[in-house]
Each structure stands twice: as C-alpha cells, then as structure tokens.
Design a protein around this motif. Structure first.
Motif, PDB file in Angstrom:
ATOM      1  N   ILE A 125       3.212 -15.543 -12.447  1.00 30.50           N
ATOM      2  CA  ILE A 125       2.916 -15.291 -13.855  1.00 30.50           C
ATOM      3  C   ILE A 125       1.455 -14.931 -14.030  1.00 30.50           C
ATOM      4  O   ILE A 125       1.103 -13.983 -14.739  1.00 30.50           O
ATOM      5  CB  ILE A 125       3.263 -16.516 -14.720  1.00 30.50           C
ATOM      6  CG1 ILE A 125       4.725 -16.937 -14.514  1.00 30.50           C
ATOM      7  CG2 ILE A 125       2.987 -16.226 -16.194  1.00 30.50           C
ATOM      8  CD1 ILE A 125       5.731 -15.900 -14.883  1.00 30.50           C
ATOM      9  N   ARG A 126       0.580 -15.681 -13.385  1.00 36.95           N
ATOM     10  CA  ARG A 126      -0.855 -15.414 -13.515  1.00 36.95           C
ATOM     11  C   ARG A 126      -1.225 -14.065 -12.893  1.00 36.95           C
ATOM     12  O   ARG A 126      -2.085 -13.343 -13.404  1.00 36.95           O
ATOM     13  CB  ARG A 126      -1.652 -16.555 -12.873  1.00 36.95           C
ATOM     14  CG  ARG A 126      -1.555 -17.857 -13.678  1.00 36.95           C
ATOM     15  CD  ARG A 126      -2.379 -18.976 -13.089  1.00 36.95           C
ATOM     16  NE  ARG A 126      -1.764 -19.521 -11.901  1.00 36.95           N
ATOM     17  CZ  ARG A 126      -2.403 -19.740 -10.755  1.00 36.95           C
ATOM     18  NH1 ARG A 126      -3.687 -19.421 -10.630  1.00 36.95           N
ATOM     19  NH2 ARG A 126      -1.781 -20.260  -9.714  1.00 36.95           N
ATOM     20  N   LYS A 127      -0.566 -13.725 -11.803  1.00 37.78           N
ATOM     21  CA  LYS A 127      -0.781 -12.407 -11.198  1.00 37.78           C
ATOM     22  C   LYS A 127      -0.328 -11.306 -12.147  1.00 37.78           C
ATOM     23  O   LYS A 127      -0.989 -10.275 -12.282  1.00 37.78           O
ATOM     24  CB  LYS A 127      -0.008 -12.330  -9.886  1.00 37.78           C
ATOM     25  CG  LYS A 127      -0.184 -11.032  -9.113  1.00 37.78           C
ATOM     26  CD  LYS A 127       0.563 -11.114  -7.789  1.00 37.78           C
ATOM     27  CE  LYS A 127       0.430  -9.830  -6.979  1.00 37.78           C
ATOM     28  NZ  LYS A 127       1.135  -9.926  -5.671  1.00 37.78           N
ATOM     29  N   ILE A 140      -5.324  -5.313  -6.495  1.00 36.11           N
ATOM     30  CA  ILE A 140      -4.804  -6.627  -6.877  1.00 36.11           C
ATOM     31  C   ILE A 140      -3.509  -6.933  -6.149  1.00 36.11           C
ATOM     32  O   ILE A 140      -3.299  -8.054  -5.635  1.00 36.11           O
ATOM     33  CB  ILE A 140      -4.588  -6.688  -8.406  1.00 36.11           C
ATOM     34  CG1 ILE A 140      -5.959  -6.699  -9.116  1.00 36.11           C
ATOM     35  CG2 ILE A 140      -3.783  -7.932  -8.808  1.00 36.11           C
ATOM     36  CD1 ILE A 140      -5.852  -6.407 -10.605  1.00 36.11           C
ATOM     37  N   LEU A 141      -2.624  -5.953  -6.061  1.00 41.21           N
ATOM     38  CA  LEU A 141      -1.345  -6.162  -5.383  1.00 41.21           C
ATOM     39  C   LEU A 141      -1.542  -6.458  -3.889  1.00 41.21           C
ATOM     40  O   LEU A 141      -0.778  -7.220  -3.303  1.00 41.21           O
ATOM     41  CB  LEU A 141      -0.457  -4.920  -5.566  1.00 41.21           C
ATOM     42  CG  LEU A 141       0.088  -4.711  -6.981  1.00 41.21           C
ATOM     43  CD1 LEU A 141       0.722  -3.331  -7.104  1.00 41.21           C
ATOM     44  CD2 LEU A 141       1.089  -5.801  -7.344  1.00 41.21           C
ATOM     45  N   VAL A 142      -2.560  -5.868  -3.297  1.00 42.55           N
ATOM     46  CA  VAL A 142      -2.835  -6.097  -1.876  1.00 42.55           C
ATOM     47  C   VAL A 142      -3.507  -7.443  -1.645  1.00 42.55           C
ATOM     48  O   VAL A 142      -3.155  -8.195  -0.709  1.00 42.55           O
ATOM     49  CB  VAL A 142      -3.725  -4.968  -1.309  1.00 42.55           C
ATOM     50  CG1 VAL A 142      -4.203  -5.313   0.109  1.00 42.55           C
ATOM     51  CG2 VAL A 142      -2.958  -3.661  -1.296  1.00 42.55           C
ATOM     52  N   LEU A 187       0.832  -1.208   0.000  1.00 44.66           N
ATOM     53  CA  LEU A 187       0.000   0.000   0.000  1.00 44.66           C
ATOM     54  C   LEU A 187       0.866   1.258   0.000  1.00 44.66           C
ATOM     55  O   LEU A 187       0.572   2.231  -0.704  1.00 44.66           O
ATOM     56  CB  LEU A 187      -0.919  -0.005   1.223  1.00 44.66           C
ATOM     57  CG  LEU A 187      -2.126  -0.945   1.179  1.00 44.66           C
ATOM     58  CD1 LEU A 187      -2.832  -0.963   2.524  1.00 44.66           C
ATOM     59  CD2 LEU A 187      -3.094  -0.525   0.073  1.00 44.66           C
ATOM     60  N   THR A 188       1.942   1.224   0.785  1.00 42.00           N
ATOM     61  CA  THR A 188       2.838   2.381   0.847  1.00 42.00           C
ATOM     62  C   THR A 188       3.462   2.648  -0.508  1.00 42.00           C
ATOM     63  O   THR A 188       3.497   3.804  -0.973  1.00 42.00           O
ATOM     64  CB  THR A 188       3.945   2.149   1.887  1.00 42.00           C
ATOM     65  OG1 THR A 188       3.350   1.949   3.169  1.00 42.00           O
ATOM     66  CG2 THR A 188       4.883   3.343   1.947  1.00 42.00           C
ATOM     67  N   LEU A 225      -2.556  -8.182 -13.749  1.00 43.06           N
ATOM     68  CA  LEU A 225      -2.134  -6.776 -13.717  1.00 43.06           C
ATOM     69  C   LEU A 225      -2.135  -6.183 -15.118  1.00 43.06           C
ATOM     70  O   LEU A 225      -2.562  -5.040 -15.327  1.00 43.06           O
ATOM     71  CB  LEU A 225      -0.742  -6.658 -13.105  1.00 43.06           C
ATOM     72  CG  LEU A 225      -0.603  -6.896 -11.603  1.00 43.06           C
ATOM     73  CD1 LEU A 225       0.862  -6.832 -11.194  1.00 43.06           C
ATOM     74  CD2 LEU A 225      -1.411  -5.880 -10.817  1.00 43.06           C
ATOM     75  N   ALA A 226      -1.660  -6.956 -16.091  1.00 44.39           N
ATOM     76  CA  ALA A 226      -1.567  -6.457 -17.463  1.00 44.39           C
ATOM     77  C   ALA A 226      -2.931  -6.109 -18.038  1.00 44.39           C
ATOM     78  O   ALA A 226      -3.110  -5.054 -18.662  1.00 44.39           O
ATOM     79  CB  ALA A 226      -0.869  -7.489 -18.353  1.00 44.39           C
ATOM     80  N   VAL A 227      -3.929  -6.981 -17.823  1.00 46.95           N
ATOM     81  CA  VAL A 227      -5.242  -6.721 -18.423  1.00 46.95           C
ATOM     82  C   VAL A 227      -5.968  -5.574 -17.733  1.00 46.95           C
ATOM     83  O   VAL A 227      -6.919  -5.015 -18.299  1.00 46.95           O
ATOM     84  CB  VAL A 227      -6.135  -7.986 -18.450  1.00 46.95           C
ATOM     85  CG1 VAL A 227      -5.501  -9.073 -19.304  1.00 46.95           C
ATOM     86  CG2 VAL A 227      -6.431  -8.496 -17.043  1.00 46.95           C
ATOM     87  N   PHE A 228      -5.547  -5.219 -16.514  1.00 44.74           N
ATOM     88  CA  PHE A 228      -6.157  -4.076 -15.834  1.00 44.74           C
ATOM     89  C   PHE A 228      -5.402  -2.769 -16.112  1.00 44.74           C
ATOM     90  O   PHE A 228      -5.676  -1.746 -15.480  1.00 44.74           O
ATOM     91  CB  PHE A 228      -6.244  -4.320 -14.327  1.00 44.74           C
ATOM     92  CG  PHE A 228      -7.488  -5.044 -13.907  1.00 44.74           C
ATOM     93  CD1 PHE A 228      -8.707  -4.391 -13.881  1.00 44.74           C
ATOM     94  CD2 PHE A 228      -7.448  -6.383 -13.572  1.00 44.74           C
ATOM     95  CE1 PHE A 228      -9.873  -5.056 -13.515  1.00 44.74           C
ATOM     96  CE2 PHE A 228      -8.595  -7.065 -13.194  1.00 44.74           C
ATOM     97  CZ  PHE A 228      -9.812  -6.402 -13.170  1.00 44.74           C
ATOM     98  N   SER A 229      -4.479  -2.800 -17.056  1.00 42.77           N
ATOM     99  CA  SER A 229      -3.778  -1.575 -17.446  1.00 42.77           C
ATOM    100  C   SER A 229      -4.762  -0.606 -18.104  1.00 42.77           C
ATOM    101  O   SER A 229      -5.745  -1.025 -18.713  1.00 42.77           O
ATOM    102  CB  SER A 229      -2.661  -1.902 -18.446  1.00 42.77           C
ATOM    103  OG  SER A 229      -1.749  -2.829 -17.903  1.00 42.77           O
ATOM    104  N   PRO A 230      -4.491   0.700 -18.013  1.00 47.46           N
ATOM    105  CA  PRO A 230      -5.365   1.674 -18.680  1.00 47.46           C
ATOM    106  C   PRO A 230      -5.200   1.630 -20.197  1.00 47.46           C
ATOM    107  O   PRO A 230      -4.338   0.924 -20.723  1.00 47.46           O
ATOM    108  CB  PRO A 230      -4.899   3.014 -18.106  1.00 47.46           C
ATOM    109  CG  PRO A 230      -3.494   2.775 -17.686  1.00 47.46           C
ATOM    110  CD  PRO A 230      -3.425   1.351 -17.238  1.00 47.46           C
ATOM    111  N   ILE A 231      -6.027   2.392 -20.874  1.00 46.35           N
ATOM    112  CA  ILE A 231      -5.994   2.432 -22.335  1.00 46.35           C
ATOM    113  C   ILE A 231      -4.652   2.973 -22.817  1.00 46.35           C
ATOM    114  O   ILE A 231      -4.037   3.814 -22.161  1.00 46.35           O
ATOM    115  CB  ILE A 231      -7.152   3.302 -22.858  1.00 46.35           C
ATOM    116  CG1 ILE A 231      -8.494   2.637 -22.520  1.00 46.35           C
ATOM    117  CG2 ILE A 231      -7.057   3.510 -24.368  1.00 46.35           C
ATOM    118  CD1 ILE A 231      -9.692   3.507 -22.785  1.00 46.35           C
TER     119      ILE A 231
END
Length: 304
Positions: A252-254, A300-302, A5-6, A258-264
């Motif tokens: 890898i799956r994580k 997702i990271l949390v 979070l930090t 993360l990749a698919v939740f990237s912005p446009i």
C-alpha cells in the motif's frame, strides 16, 4: 529486478511507438482525443471494475481518498505562492499546471503490471480524491483567482456536472459503495470488463506517445524549470512522509509513492486554455513531467 526493468522498458517502447507513428503521419495529433476517449470512457473504468472486484476491501483504505485530495490541494497552493508578486494570470497558470495527477492513464497501467489488487485499489482511491480537484476543483479555484478570464464560468453547477460526467470518478464511487456493502457485480459483467480493461495499459501508454510534445524556448525553459522543480521537491517530501507515516503494508505504501510521482494531470492543458493561459507552455510542462515520472516510477519499482 530484471523483469521489472523489462516491463518498464516495454511501456516506454509503447510510448515511443505512439510518438513515432505520429511523427511519420500514421496518426495525427487530433487522434489523441479519440484514443483518450476510449481510455477514459471504456478501458480505464473497466480496469477499475476488475481491480476492485478482486479485492478483499479494507475500510481503512478510504483514507486514501483524503490523501489524494490533500496532495492535490497542497500542490495548487504551492503554485499560487510560487507566483507571489506576479499577476493573477500567472497564479492561475501555476495552480493548474503544478497540481493534479495523471494516474488513470499513466500510473494505473504500471500498477496493473507490478502491484497486487490491494495496491491498485489504493492508487484508485488516491486518484478518486485527486480527481475531485483535477476534474474541476482546481479550475474552480483558479477561476476565483483569475476573474478577468473566468467571471462568466464560476458556476458550482458546472463544476459538479464536470465531476459527475467523469466516468473514472463515477466508477470509483460506484465500486467503492459496492465494496463497502460487500456486493459483487455479476460474473458476465466482470468477464466483459476484464476483456476491455486488459487493453488499458497499452492504450494509455500509446495515447501518451501520440500526445507527447516538446516546444522549448528560453522563456519556456525557465518557467518550466520553476514549476517542475517545485512539483518534484514537494513530491519527494510527500513520498518520504507518506511512506514512513502511513500504517499500512508495504504494498500500500509503495502504491502511494507511485501515485505521488505521477505526472501532471492530462487535462491541465485544456483548463489552461479555458483560463486564458499559455497552452504551448502547459503542453511542454506536461510532456517533460511524463519523462521525469517515467524515470522515477521505473526507479521506484526497481528499488522498493
């Protein structure tokens, strides 16, 4: 969890600092182009070099290129059908502003801080497939749809030149070939790349802050909501399916989630202008997606 979070909040603070310095006049919106050139031509390619050089490469990860390409194509098709019954200009706008991922300047800095080399390379391979479309492929498809604005621009050579002139994409390809042939770059080159690539996270986040822009009216709010809701509904489906279906380790799956939740993709506004679309609306959608993706990526990271 507290360290994640930090670190995520620190990234957000860098974006806020970039935006604040622009608002008080220290930087101008034109400076976005200067910083983006540094990121795309220097710090991001060097970060890619360092991440690939630290990896014991698994050839099965090559499938990430196809996954990145397929996800971008599916989003472009969804954009086309979202404008069913509307004119070609509307279809073209939706395809450009619903598809593609800003991975190099957004997700990779997060990955550098939170994932190991395998996860970062998985994201890089995903981005190489995404870049085929984002760096020109989607625009070529919309050129065929929106011929009244692009009849003189539908040239295969021009699209290929655009792809070849993309330093991150070419860096992906070169490092992939070296990894497949078990070759390493000389130590001095890796040392130099490490110094330059170390600045990528800061400059990428700072660049996003300088380029951040919101200009909402009622019409833009409705249109933005349609595109953004469609994109993130599909994104959730991508994330669930890929996370549970891919035969890879959790890291890898994580990384793929993360990749698919990237912005446009950041270049969407430039391609919107070329296709005769509403660049103000495109910029608004892009900025809103950055805020939404910041929330999702941090969560997702949390949680994962």
């Amino acid at each position: 969890m507290s360290s994640i979070l930090t670190r995520a909040m620190l990234f957000i603070m860098i974006i806020v600092i970039g935006y604040g310095l622009k608002k008080i006049g220290v930087f101008k919106k034109e400076d976005f182009g200067v910083v983006s050139k540094i990121v795309l031509n220097l710090t991001l390619p060097c970060a890619i070099i360092v991440n690939f050089s630290n990896l014991v490469f698994e050839k099965s990860l090559i499938s990430m290129i196809g996954i990145g390409f397929a996800c971008t194509v599916i989003l472009a098709i969804a954009g086309y059908f979202l404008a069913a019954g509307s004119g070609n200009g509307e279809k073209s706008f939706n395809m450009i502003n619903l598809a593609g991922y800003n991975i190099g300047c957004f997700t990779i800095p997060f990955a550098q801080a939170f994932l190991g080399p395998a996860g970062i390379v998985a994201i890089c391979l995903f981005d190489s497939g995404n870049s085929i479309m984002s760096a020109g492929g989607t625009y070529a498809a919309t050129s065929l749809v929106n011929k009244e604005h692009n009849a003189d621009k539908i040239k295969t050579g021009a699209i290929l030149k655009k792809l070849i002139s993309s330093p991150p994409l070419m860096c992906y390809l070169v490092m992939l070939m070296l990894a497949l042939s078990d070759q390493k770059l000389p130590a001095p080159i890796l040392d130099l790349a490490g110094i330059i690539g170390g600045a990528n996270a800061f400059l990428a986040m700072f660049m996003i802050g300088i380029g951040f822009k919101l200009d909402l009216n009622r019409t833009q709010m409705v249109k933005s909501a349609q595109i953004i809701i469609t994109r993130y509904v599909i994104t959730v489906i991508f994330a669930v399916v890929l996370y549970h279906a891919l035969p890879f380790d959790i890291e890898i799956r994580k990384a793929v989630v993360l990749a698919v939740f990237s912005p446009i993709a950041a270049v969407s506004t430039a391609y919107t202008e070329k296709s005769g679309g509403d660049t103000g609306l495109s910029s608004t959608i892009n900025s809103l997606c950055i805020l939404i993706s910041l929330f999702f990526v941090s969560a997702i990271l949390v949680l994962m």
